[in-house]
Write an enzyme that holds these catalytic residues in place. Structure first.
Site, PDB file in Angstrom:
ATOM      1  CG  HIS A  71      41.670  69.483  54.177  1.00  0.00           C
ATOM      2  ND1 HIS A  71      40.891  68.832  55.103  1.00  0.00           N
ATOM      3  CD2 HIS A  71      41.524  68.797  53.029  1.00  0.00           C
ATOM      4  CE1 HIS A  71      40.315  67.786  54.532  1.00  0.00           C
ATOM      5  NE2 HIS A  71      40.687  67.743  53.275  1.00  0.00           N
ATOM      6  CE1 TYR A 338      44.762  65.855  48.668  1.00  0.00           C
ATOM      7  CE2 TYR A 338      46.302  64.713  50.095  1.00  0.00           C
ATOM      8  CZ  TYR A 338      45.008  65.056  49.771  1.00  0.00           C
ATOM      9  OH  TYR A 338      43.971  64.617  50.545  1.00  0.00           O
TER      10      TYR A 338
END
Length: 361
Positions: A71, A338
């Site tokens: 992303h 993450y």
């Protein structure tokens, strides 16, 4: 009422075209989920760690210092959430019990390349951080596809390996990707969606889905399994398609939000007993109760290189009291992956290019 109608279908793809598309969609799958690993850093006895997963993403997407490993291309948005009060019976979370909660979000294009073309993939994503008055936060990362391709971190890692560049060509081997999907029948719902998915012309008209399941917990301690969706108030005109060229999503967003706040309805779907809550590749049957929990209102944008969203890790397991993660293994995996990506990119911030005021890229 929530519009659950299906988009118009397109003619079936030929076998050759489908093979090529599967090779391309593998990158999309990688971008959607992020790098997966359990919180303790180990997926199995062979030590599939967050580091290994981030490394394979960098192999597949290239290294872009200072940017997210997935992303990578995005834009910050600022706004608030207005609770409808309808979720109070299911959750004690303050976000559902107070009139308004501030939000910092980020729209993004699923890909590991911050310079990818906007029409290169059919999926859009939306991440949000709700900051409650009591200091607790709810962070969520949502995507515009209805289900994930596979249900375990191990299978996802195998997919990443299948779509790694072939040393002889420098490109993914379509046969390897096809072979992976051939050995993973659980991917059938995702592949059925892929066949008709196409890039949208706007972030603003997309529905964004949690894909993973969570639990709402009320004041009495009762737990209800849920998935949620942000459903847009704005809609695409009939037949609208993404324009030619690679840069239109952020420009469209900035223009629309300058004309007035943008809104999405937070629909929370309640699972029935027996619905799968630990497998993001399996959809729940139609007919489940849907609660309108409130309205997301976005009022402004900021460039991602110096906006508020830049240094936020949208870890889906940062949850306030009243919302809990399910035992879906991808949730704990996303959390650890993450974190690893966050540590790498924040150590590289000084290497980011100068922010462009118009685009934030």
């Amino acid at each position: 009422m929530v519009d659950r109608s299906s988009p118009p279908t397109r003619p079936p793809l030929s076998a050759a075209n489908l093979t090529l598309r599967l090779a391309g969609i593998a990158l999309v799958v990688a971008a959607v989920a992020g790098a997966f690993a359990y919180v303790n850093g180990t997926l199995d006895p062979q030590r599939l760690t967050p580091k290994k997963l981030i490394n394979v993403l960098e192999t597949n997407n290239g290294v872009h210092p200072g940017f997210r490993r997935n992303h990578s291309k995005g834009v910050c948005v600022i706004g608030y959430f207005e609770s409808s009060g309808e979720a109070r019976a299911y959750s004690s979370a303050q976000v559902f019990n107070e009139p308004r909660t501030p939000v910092v979000g980020r729209f993004a294009l699923p890909a590991g390349n911050p310079y990818a073309l906007d029409n290169s993939v059919p999926i859009r994503s939306l991440a949000l951080r709700f900051t409650q008055a009591n200091g607790q936060q709810w962070r969520t990362g949502m995507n515009s596809m209805p289900v994930f391709a596979v249900g375990t971190p191990e299978a996802f890692y195998q997919l990443l390996q299948a779509q790694s560049p072939d040393p002889a060509t420098g490109k993914p081997n379509p046969a390897a990707v096809s072979a992976f999907f051939g050995s993973h029948p659980e991917a059938a719902p995702f592949l059925a969606w892929v066949k008709t998915a196409k890039p949208s012309a706007s972030y603003v008209t997309e529905t964004y889905n949690s894909v993973n399941a969570f639990y709402l917990v009320n004041a009495a301690g009762q737990r209800q399994a849920v998935r949620w969706s942000m459903v847009p108030v704005a809609r695409d005109a009939a037949g609208a398609t993404a324009p030619e060229g690679g840069e239109f999503l952020e420009k469209d967003l900035v223009q629309r939000i300058a004309a007035g706040p943008l809104r999405w309805q937070l629909d929370i779907t309640l699972a029935n007993p027996g619905d799968p809550v630990n497998d993001a590749s399996r959809a729940w049957p139609d007919g489940r109760k849907v609660v309108n929990a409130g309205t997301l209102v976005l009022e402004s944008t900021q460039p991602q290189l110096n906006g508020e969203c830049r240094d936020i890790n949208y870890d889906p397991l940062i949850l306030p009291a009243g919302i809990e993660g399910s035992d879906d293994p991808l949730l704990a995996a996303r959390s650890a992956g993450y974190a690893k990506s966050y540590l790498r990119r924040t150590s590289e911030v000084s290497q980011l290019p100068a922010a462009k005021q118009e685009s934030g890229q």
